[in-house]
Design a protein around this motif. Structure first.
Motif, short mmCIF file in Angstrom:
data_model
loop_
_atom_site.label_atom_id
_atom_site.label_comp_id
_atom_site.label_asym_id
_atom_site.label_seq_id
_atom_site.Cartn_x
_atom_site.Cartn_y
_atom_site.Cartn_z
N PHE A 1 4.96 -4.52 -1.73
CA PHE A 1 4.47 -4.55 -3.10
C PHE A 1 2.99 -4.20 -3.16
N LEU A 2 2.18 -4.80 -2.28
CA LEU A 2 0.75 -4.53 -2.29
C LEU A 2 0.45 -3.08 -1.93
N THR A 3 1.26 -2.48 -1.05
CA THR A 3 1.10 -1.06 -0.73
C THR A 3 1.28 -0.22 -1.97
N ASN A 4 2.34 -0.49 -2.73
CA ASN A 4 2.59 0.27 -3.96
C ASN A 4 1.55 -0.01 -5.02
N TYR A 5 1.09 -1.26 -5.08
CA TYR A 5 0.07 -1.64 -6.06
C TYR A 5 -1.21 -0.84 -5.83
N MET A 6 -1.53 -0.62 -4.57
CA MET A 6 -2.76 0.12 -4.24
C MET A 6 -2.52 1.61 -4.07
N SER A 7 -1.31 2.06 -4.47
CA SER A 7 -0.97 3.49 -4.48
C SER A 7 -1.10 4.14 -3.11
#
Length: 473
Positions: free
Chosen positions: A287-293
């Motif tokens: 999730f954090l990977t996707n949040y930070m693009s």
């Protein structure tokens, strides 16, 4: 009897719960068509879908009260889901509302269903736990803390609670928060016009501690292997993305350990924590990977996995200075701060070594004695001490440690040079008078480790309630 389960357990072990009646409780993340409720209880980033029963659908006025953030108690049966978004869902028999949401306040809060900047989230720290990004970070923070205790317990360390209130500064520098019960409107003065601390609570000047190291050393010289894990405080006016006024430190101290063993322990320790997070926090890392693009190649999981396959590069301080000067000479880089032997490495120097030159974590050892603390063991060259720092990409120094000076006479000389009051530290000197041994230890900045693992850019976003200059509320 119907049992209550966390959403994480229901999703992780869904085959065990098929066709069983269970209780789930949580907060509404979304509600579609008066039929599908996404419920989350904080145990995982994932939600469970509640399918509103036909009998509940008739209660329109009741269902209108269910909005984002509403807390619910739900009884129902777990079934396979025909939808692609989830494996199972809960067919509700009974829905009970615990707490409704004030819609006017909701519109002004960070809980509105849109992406807010992290700066905006910091303005309502008491609510940001409820956002996906911050709940991910807090779960990761928990698992890092748990893995730290687990590692030390498995390796024969004893957990020591060191004081928060102290009369000494372990680093031998200023910038400490003073602790007092004196009435600041009526300060007692001596005849010599200085504050009379005999009237204070402890009858002396006291501070919030910057480290538990010295006390941990005393314990290690009886118990062998010990560690501390607690809050420390520094009154530095540093408004950077890497500094807090109140933060957490892990400080192991080990008797009969030399510098090389200390460096190896620190590397093994960090890799153990990273391995544990990979095994227990995959959903939050994704999730954090996707949040930070970030793309797949730059994913947090890939970055962490890559650290487990390499050995941290070990170089002396002198070698690091040579590398920096050669890089300047070859026109590869220009630094704001000049590079000379004897200086304290600046962040730009550390980041160049880690991110550009080695492209991996590094351990720098044998620093000049004049820029390091009094308790670090002097090398035979009488110019350097047996210190070591571990530098990580993006966050810089994450561990600082050393072999401690066990020789009484040399320690006394070092204390004099650093203007350390030996009367205040008589007990520390006693540890050298009564059966001293070679020993080592290090300090790990817990919040910086959380920052690195979670990929967050600012350390204020990895601690529940950050305390920084001008911000204590």
């Amino acid at each position: 009897m119907i049992k209550k389960y966390s959403i994480k357990k229901l999703l992780d072990q869904h085959n065990l719960f098929l066709n069983k009646k269970v209780i789930v409780e949580g907060w509404v993340r979304s509600f579609r068509n008066y039929m599908f409720i996404s419920l989350n209880d904080g145990s995982t980033i994932k939600n469970i879908q509640i399918v509103v029963s036909s009998s509940e659908k008739l209660k329109k006025n009741f269902l209108k009260q269910i909005t984002i953030g509403t807390s619910l108690h739900v009884i129902g049966i777990i079934t396979n889901s025909i939808g692609k978004e989830q494996v199972i869902e809960l067919q509700s028999d009974l829905i009970k509302i615990y707490g409704k949401v004030d819609h006017l306040l909701f519109q002004q809060s960070i809980l509105q269903p849109k992406q807010h900047s992290l700066e905006k989230l910091r303005t309502q720290t008491h609510l940001r736990f409820r956002t996906k990004v911050f709940s991910c970070v807090m779960r990761i923070r928990h698992h890092i803390a748990f893995s730290i205790h687990k590692y030390f317990n498995e390796n024969g360390f004893f957990y020591i609670h060191t004081p928060i209130i102290t009369t000494s500064n372990a680093e031998g520098a200023g910038n400490m928060f003073q602790v007092t019960t004196l009435d600041l409107k009526h300060i007692p003065w001596t005849h010599d016009k200085i504050i009379d601390y005999q009237k204070d609570f402890f009858k002396c000047k006291t501070y919030l501690g910057v480290s538990g190291q010295l006390e941990a050393e005393a314990a290690s010289l009886a118990l062998g292997k010990v560690y501390t894990f607690g809050p420390v405080f520094r009154a530095e006016n540093s408004n950077t993305s890497r500094h807090l006024s109140e933060f957490w430190m892990i400080e192991p101290e080990i008797a009969f350990y030399h510098l090389e063993e200390n460096m190896n322990l620190a590397e093994e320790f960090l890799k153990y924590i990273i391995q544990y997070i990979i095994e227990h926090c995959v959903d939050d890392l994704y999730f954090l990977t996707n949040y930070m693009s970030k793309n797949e190649e730059q994913s947090l999981l890939k970055q962490l996995e890559s650290l487990l396959t390499i050995n941290f590069e070990k170089i002396s301080y002198t070698e690091s200075i040579d590398i920096l000067n050669k890089s300047i000479h070859n026109n590869k880089v220009n630094f704001v701060h000049p590079v000379v032997w004897g200086m304290d490495l600046q962040s730009e120097h550390e980041q160049y070594l880690v991110n550009k030159y080695f492209k991996n974590p590094i351990i720098i050892f044998d620093y000049p004695c004049d820029i390091k603390a009094f308790y670090m063991k002097m090398n035979n060259d009488e110019k350097t001490v047996r210190a070591m720092d571990i530098l990580f990409p993006k966050v810089g120094e994450i561990i600082g440690g050393s072999q401690r000076e066990e020789r009484y006479d040399i320690l006394i000389t070092r204390m004099k040079k650093h203007n350390i009051n030996k009367q205040l530290l008589y007990w520390y000197l006693d540890t050298r008078r009564f059966g001293s041994v070679p020993h080592s230890g290090f300090g790990l900045g817990f919040d910086r480790l959380v920052q690195f693992i979670s990929g967050m850019q600012n350390i204020r976003d990895v601690i529940p309630f950050p305390k920084t200059p001008n911000h204590a509320s």
